[in-house]
Design a protein around this motif. Structure first.
Motif, PDB file in Angstrom:
ATOM      1  N   TYR A 152      -5.511  -1.898  -5.848  1.00 42.98           N
ATOM      2  CA  TYR A 152      -5.985  -2.692  -6.975  1.00 42.98           C
ATOM      3  C   TYR A 152      -4.937  -3.733  -7.364  1.00 42.98           C
ATOM      4  O   TYR A 152      -5.265  -4.890  -7.633  1.00 42.98           O
ATOM      5  CB  TYR A 152      -6.277  -1.775  -8.168  1.00 42.98           C
ATOM      6  N   TYR A 153      -3.673  -3.309  -7.348  1.00 39.79           N
ATOM      7  CA  TYR A 153      -2.597  -4.222  -7.706  1.00 39.79           C
ATOM      8  C   TYR A 153      -2.513  -5.379  -6.723  1.00 39.79           C
ATOM      9  O   TYR A 153      -2.466  -6.550  -7.119  1.00 39.79           O
ATOM     10  CB  TYR A 153      -1.269  -3.465  -7.749  1.00 39.79           C
ATOM     11  N   ASP A 173     -11.151   5.124  -2.827  1.00 37.52           N
ATOM     12  CA  ASP A 173     -12.160   5.011  -3.885  1.00 37.52           C
ATOM     13  C   ASP A 173     -13.302   5.972  -3.547  1.00 37.52           C
ATOM     14  O   ASP A 173     -13.243   6.705  -2.558  1.00 37.52           O
ATOM     15  CB  ASP A 173     -12.649   3.556  -4.039  1.00 37.52           C
ATOM     16  N   TYR A 216       0.816  -1.216   0.000  1.00 35.57           N
ATOM     17  CA  TYR A 216       0.000   0.000   0.000  1.00 35.57           C
ATOM     18  C   TYR A 216       0.852   1.270   0.000  1.00 35.57           C
ATOM     19  O   TYR A 216       1.888   1.340   0.659  1.00 35.57           O
ATOM     20  CB  TYR A 216      -0.917   0.005   1.235  1.00 35.57           C
ATOM     21  N   GLU A 245      -3.176  -8.723  -8.599  1.00 36.88           N
ATOM     22  CA  GLU A 245      -1.945  -9.301  -9.149  1.00 36.88           C
ATOM     23  C   GLU A 245      -1.168 -10.126  -8.125  1.00 36.88           C
ATOM     24  O   GLU A 245      -0.445 -11.044  -8.497  1.00 36.88           O
ATOM     25  CB  GLU A 245      -1.022  -8.182  -9.661  1.00 36.88           C
ATOM     26  N   GLU A 279      -2.341   9.687  -5.750  1.00 34.51           N
ATOM     27  CA  GLU A 279      -2.187   9.177  -7.117  1.00 34.51           C
ATOM     28  C   GLU A 279      -2.093   7.658  -7.130  1.00 34.51           C
ATOM     29  O   GLU A 279      -2.473   7.017  -8.104  1.00 34.51           O
ATOM     30  CB  GLU A 279      -0.913   9.746  -7.750  1.00 34.51           C
ATOM     31  N   ASN A 280      -1.540   7.088  -6.071  1.00 36.06           N
ATOM     32  CA  ASN A 280      -1.172   5.672  -6.114  1.00 36.06           C
ATOM     33  C   ASN A 280      -1.924   4.777  -5.140  1.00 36.06           C
ATOM     34  O   ASN A 280      -1.831   3.555  -5.245  1.00 36.06           O
ATOM     35  CB  ASN A 280       0.334   5.529  -5.851  1.00 36.06           C
ATOM     36  N   TRP A 288      -5.148   4.012  -4.636  1.00 37.61           N
ATOM     37  CA  TRP A 288      -6.130   3.099  -5.240  1.00 37.61           C
ATOM     38  C   TRP A 288      -5.430   2.071  -6.114  1.00 37.61           C
ATOM     39  O   TRP A 288      -5.740   0.877  -6.070  1.00 37.61           O
ATOM     40  CB  TRP A 288      -7.157   3.902  -6.050  1.00 37.61           C
ATOM     41  N   LYS A 289      -4.441   2.563  -6.903  1.00 34.37           N
ATOM     42  CA  LYS A 289      -3.725   1.643  -7.805  1.00 34.37           C
ATOM     43  C   LYS A 289      -2.999   0.558  -7.017  1.00 34.37           C
ATOM     44  O   LYS A 289      -2.965  -0.595  -7.432  1.00 34.37           O
ATOM     45  CB  LYS A 289      -2.711   2.420  -8.646  1.00 34.37           C
ATOM     46  N   SER A 290      -2.390   0.945  -5.891  1.00 33.33           N
ATOM     47  CA  SER A 290      -1.646  -0.052  -5.129  1.00 33.33           C
ATOM     48  C   SER A 290      -2.597  -1.085  -4.530  1.00 33.33           C
ATOM     49  O   SER A 290      -2.284  -2.274  -4.485  1.00 33.33           O
ATOM     50  CB  SER A 290      -0.806   0.616  -4.040  1.00 33.33           C
TER      51      SER A 290
END
Lengths: 169, 224
Positions: free
Chosen positions: B78-79, B149, B66, B83, B71-72, B74-76
């Motif tokens: 999601y990853y 989110d 996390y 993934e 910027e990151n 949500w992406k982290s």
């Protein structure tokens, strides 16, 4: 125990000095930390610059929606943010620019957003409604009237600033 | 082998009384579900602790991926959800555990309340328990924002509005939490992260230690 001279014993003296020195050291460590944490609270209130939104002669007595962009600085992020207002000319010829953010839970209201409620702003989330002047219809979720934008008219152009909330009604 | 290592350490440090004091004591009959099945109500405190341990461990591992940045974040998340092997499970544990721990806490509170176990001499432990409840609610509130989110963002908007309604100090409390007078953004996320991961867990550990020491000191309340 009412002797004339209050003698300070070696033990007491040591206790006082050690507590004092320890207190100073603790304060020296904690002060900058706490000052750092409360820094946002002590920042002066930003009034927000007024931005040109629309020519005054485009306004009518019917609320119209206008969007404009501002440059927002959020600490180390700078971004463009779109702001929205419902603007109309009131009966006394003054301009009223209302924020579309519902005072209940922050959804976006729109003028005559529901066919069943003409001449009112309607919020689709929980059915909150506001009269034309932004005052909330009593008995519905919104607790306060819509916020009013700071405004100025220069050379026939309407400038809008920060939305100022009107509390309680 | 293990016994030898234990003896070697014990000879030098005398650790037996230490762990005996923590772990080795009788469970009274009236709190033992093997004797009276209804005694399962005494389990809720322990279950709260058990879920708390899961929260701490899963949270520690989540911070390996996390990033508390607008910027990151949500992406982290999601990853790590999509993934990373078992990432979905670990985040699932943290996500569901957050709700389960509140439920267990609540059941434990009900048991103590309806059995009158908070009465003298255990009033102080009740107070510490209430503080623990507030800390846990704070953890839930601050953790909710971290995925960054829409649900998190708007829930925090509402939460901050509630904080703002505090008489006199409401505005300051709100800015102290959000880090900016107008924006729920970069500084809000870093603040909530710091509070969620460092400040409140520190308070939680301190209060839990006090809570447990008081139980050992006073013993469990007697049968009804």
């Amino acid at each position: 125990m009412s002797e004339k001279k209050q003698q300070v014993s070696r033990r007491q003296f040591l206790n006082y000095t050690l507590t004092g020195v320890g207190g100073f050291m603790a304060a020296g460590m904690l002060t900058p930390m706490i000052r750092m944490a409360v820094d946002p609270v002590l920042q002066p209130k930003k009034s927000g610059d007024l931005v040109a939104v629309v020519e005054v002669d485009k306004l009518t007595t019917e609320p119209q929606r206008f969007d404009w962009e501002i440059d927002q600085v959020d600490a180390w992020y700078e971004s463009k943010v779109t702001k929205t207002a419902w603007v109309f000319i009131q009966e006394d010829d003054s301009i009223l620019a209302l924020s579309p953010i519902c005072t209940h839970l922050g959804c976006t209201v729109s003028w005559e957003g529901n066919e069943e409620y003409p001449n009112q702003y309607y919020c689709p989330c929980h059915g909150g409604r506001y009269y034309k002047n932004g005052v909330n219809v009593p008995g519905l979720p919104p607790p306060a009237p819509l916020a009013v934008y700071d405004q100025d008219v220069k050379d026939g152009t309407l400038y809008l600033g920060k939305a100022i909330s009107r509390k309680g009604a | 082998m293990m016994q030898k290592i234990y003896d070697w350490v014990d000879e030098r440090m005398d650790i037996t009384p230490l762990w005996r004091d923590i772990a080795d004591h009788e469970v009274p009959e009236h709190v033992n579900p093997a004797h009276h099945f209804s005694a399962f109500v005494y389990c809720f405190g322990g279950l709260t602790f058990f879920v708390t341990v899961i929260q701490i461990l899963s949270g520690m591992f989540l911070t390996m991926y996390y990033v508390p940045d607008i910027e990151n974040a949500w992406k982290s998340v999601y990853y790590l959800q999509s993934e990373v092997a078992s990432g979905q499970i670990v985040r699932g544990m943290h996500h569901w555990g957050a709700s389960v721990v509140i439920v267990m806490l609540f059941l434990h509170t009900l048991r103590v309340f309806f059995q009158g176990a908070y009465k003298k001499p255990r009033e102080l432990n009740w107070i510490v328990g209430v503080l623990l409840f507030f800390v846990m609610l704070g953890l839930g509130f601050t953790g909710y924002l971290l995925p960054w989110d829409n649900k998190a963002y708007f829930a925090t908007q509402v939460g901050l509005q509630i904080a703002e309604t505090t008489p006199f100090i409401g505005d300051s409390v709100k800015i102290l939490l959000s880090g900016d007078a107008d924006i729920v953004g970069a500084q809000t996320l870093t603040r909530f992260f710091a509070i969620h991961v460092f400040f409140l867990p520190a308070a939680l550990f301190g209060l839990m230690a006090v809570h447990f020491i008081m139980i050992r000191k006073q013993g469990i309340s007697g049968p009804l």
